[in-house]
Design a protein around this motif. Structure first.
Motif, PDB file in Angstrom:
ATOM      1  N   ASN A 184       0.828  -1.205   0.000  1.00 42.56           N
ATOM      2  CA  ASN A 184       0.000   0.000   0.000  1.00 42.56           C
ATOM      3  C   ASN A 184       0.866   1.261   0.000  1.00 42.56           C
ATOM      4  N   PHE A 185       1.953   1.234   0.746  1.00 41.68           N
ATOM      5  CA  PHE A 185       2.911   2.345   0.711  1.00 41.68           C
ATOM      6  C   PHE A 185       3.449   2.521  -0.709  1.00 41.68           C
ATOM      7  N   ALA A 186       3.798   1.417  -1.366  1.00 41.31           N
ATOM      8  CA  ALA A 186       4.301   1.480  -2.744  1.00 41.31           C
ATOM      9  C   ALA A 186       3.249   2.059  -3.684  1.00 41.31           C
ATOM     10  N   TRP A 187       1.982   1.717  -3.478  1.00 45.75           N
ATOM     11  CA  TRP A 187       0.890   2.257  -4.296  1.00 45.75           C
ATOM     12  C   TRP A 187       0.868   3.780  -4.203  1.00 45.75           C
ATOM     13  N   PHE A 188       0.947   4.307  -2.999  1.00 47.95           N
ATOM     14  CA  PHE A 188       0.965   5.767  -2.825  1.00 47.95           C
ATOM     15  C   PHE A 188       2.223   6.368  -3.460  1.00 47.95           C
ATOM     16  N   ARG A 189       3.362   5.732  -3.269  1.00 47.88           N
ATOM     17  CA  ARG A 189       4.619   6.289  -3.771  1.00 47.88           C
ATOM     18  C   ARG A 189       4.633   6.360  -5.300  1.00 47.88           C
ATOM     19  N   GLU A 190       3.970   5.442  -5.962  1.00 47.35           N
ATOM     20  CA  GLU A 190       3.890   5.477  -7.425  1.00 47.35           C
ATOM     21  C   GLU A 190       3.051   6.645  -7.936  1.00 47.35           C
ATOM     22  N   ARG A 191       2.210   7.218  -7.088  1.00 49.49           N
ATOM     23  CA  ARG A 191       1.234   8.216  -7.535  1.00 49.49           C
ATOM     24  C   ARG A 191       1.415   9.606  -6.938  1.00 49.49           C
ATOM     25  N   PHE A 192       2.111   9.712  -5.807  1.00 45.44           N
ATOM     26  CA  PHE A 192       2.219  10.988  -5.102  1.00 45.44           C
ATOM     27  C   PHE A 192       3.683  11.233  -4.718  1.00 45.44           C
ATOM     28  N   PRO A 193       4.190  12.443  -4.962  1.00 39.76           N
ATOM     29  CA  PRO A 193       5.612  12.694  -4.731  1.00 39.76           C
ATOM     30  C   PRO A 193       6.005  12.848  -3.266  1.00 39.76           C
ATOM     31  N   SER A 194       5.097  13.344  -2.433  1.00 36.75           N
ATOM     32  CA  SER A 194       5.473  13.609  -1.044  1.00 36.75           C
ATOM     33  C   SER A 194       4.255  13.446  -0.151  1.00 36.75           C
ATOM     34  N   PHE A 195       4.392  12.598   0.867  1.00 37.53           N
ATOM     35  CA  PHE A 195       3.272  12.338   1.779  1.00 37.53           C
ATOM     36  C   PHE A 195       3.827  11.707   3.044  1.00 37.53           C
ATOM     37  N   PHE A 196       3.000  11.654   4.067  1.00 32.08           N
ATOM     38  CA  PHE A 196       3.320  10.893   5.267  1.00 32.08           C
ATOM     39  C   PHE A 196       2.309   9.766   5.364  1.00 32.08           C
ATOM     40  N   GLY A 225      -8.365   6.149  -4.611  1.00 30.12           N
ATOM     41  CA  GLY A 225      -8.261   4.927  -5.395  1.00 30.12           C
ATOM     42  C   GLY A 225      -8.457   3.717  -4.508  1.00 30.12           C
ATOM     43  N   GLN A 226      -8.324   2.543  -5.105  1.00 26.11           N
ATOM     44  CA  GLN A 226      -8.375   1.291  -4.355  1.00 26.11           C
ATOM     45  C   GLN A 226      -7.216   0.414  -4.796  1.00 26.11           C
ATOM     46  N   ASN A 227      -6.802  -0.472  -3.906  1.00 27.69           N
ATOM     47  CA  ASN A 227      -5.671  -1.352  -4.176  1.00 27.69           C
ATOM     48  C   ASN A 227      -5.966  -2.725  -3.592  1.00 27.69           C
ATOM     49  N   VAL A 228      -5.718  -3.755  -4.382  1.00 22.86           N
ATOM     50  CA  VAL A 228      -5.778  -5.118  -3.853  1.00 22.86           C
ATOM     51  C   VAL A 228      -4.347  -5.518  -3.511  1.00 22.86           C
ATOM     52  N   MET A 229      -4.116  -5.797  -2.246  1.00 19.19           N
ATOM     53  CA  MET A 229      -2.767  -6.104  -1.776  1.00 19.19           C
ATOM     54  C   MET A 229      -2.373  -7.487  -2.306  1.00 19.19           C
ATOM     55  N   PRO A 230      -1.330  -7.567  -3.135  1.00 16.44           N
ATOM     56  CA  PRO A 230      -1.009  -8.838  -3.789  1.00 16.44           C
ATOM     57  C   PRO A 230      -0.573  -9.935  -2.830  1.00 16.44           C
ATOM     58  N   ASP A 231       0.046  -9.574  -1.724  1.00 14.67           N
ATOM     59  CA  ASP A 231       0.554 -10.585  -0.798  1.00 14.67           C
ATOM     60  C   ASP A 231      -0.534 -11.244   0.035  1.00 14.67           C
TER      61      ASP A 231
END
Length: 198
Positions: free
Chosen positions: A71-83, A144-150
């Motif tokens: 989920n962190f990776a999902w955000f990082r692919e789409r947004f440059p800076s966040f907490f 958005g929504q994300n299905v966690m692959p693991d």
């Protein structure tokens, strides 16, 4: 009846682990090694005490962290800076008593000095309405929504704009005033406390 939010202490990790793994299907389980990894690497790892008892905790990472969450990776692919809030857990006996709001107010105070957005997710497969309502009342919106692959869990990906960030950045740049409530990241503070040569 007061709620105190403070940095987690190493001797509390067993209690935090038990709290996490008793939280039910809305929170992924942890083992001791993963929790130790959080303790060693998380920028933000704080607990809430109510009436002197551990009542909840929150773990968070800045967007530049080396964090292995999908989920962190999902955000990082789409947004440059966040907490990113990796997880928040409140003891079942304390839910509805303000512990979650106290933790969110604290992490927002930390994040808005450093990032333009606050990110988190809510799992949608296990009766998510209370969690979605809580986050919506705190100003989050789905991006958005994300299905966690693991683990195959579907998550609603939520973001909140931190309106104070631009003013803080424009006024102070990277040099925040040295006052206690601005708080250093845990990693910076712990690195400064280590004896030289270690």
């Amino acid at each position: 009846m007061s709620i105190v939010v403070r940095d987690v202490r190493e001797h509390e990790l067993d209690s935090v682990l038990a709290l996490n793994n008793a939280a039910g299907p809305a929170i992924l389980p942890l083992d001791a090694a993963k929790l130790r990894q959080f303790y060693d690497s998380a920028e933000y790892f704080r607990v809430a005490e109510r009436d002197g008892n551990l009542s909840g905790f929150l773990v968070g990472f800045g967007s530049e962290a080396q964090h292995d969450s999908s989920n962190f990776a999902w955000f990082r692919e789409r947004f440059p800076s966040f907490f990113y809030i990796d997880r928040i857990v409140v003891a079942s006996r304390r839910r509805g008593g303000g512990v979650g709001r106290a933790l969110y107010a604290d992490v927002q105070s930390y994040a808005e000095l450093r990032c333009p957005q606050l990110a988190c997710e809510v799992f949608l497969d296990h009766g998510a309405d209370p969690a979605l309502l809580f986050h919506g009342s705190f100003g989050f919106r789905e991006v958005g929504q994300n299905v966690m692959p693991d683990v195959g869990v579907r998550a609603s990906m939520l973001m909140k704009e931190l309106c104070s960030y631009a003013w803080v950045r424009d006024t102070y740049g990277d040099a925040l005033p040295e006052v206690p409530w601005t708080g250093q990241s845990r990693r910076v503070a712990r690195a400064e406390q280590r004896p030289t040569g270690t």
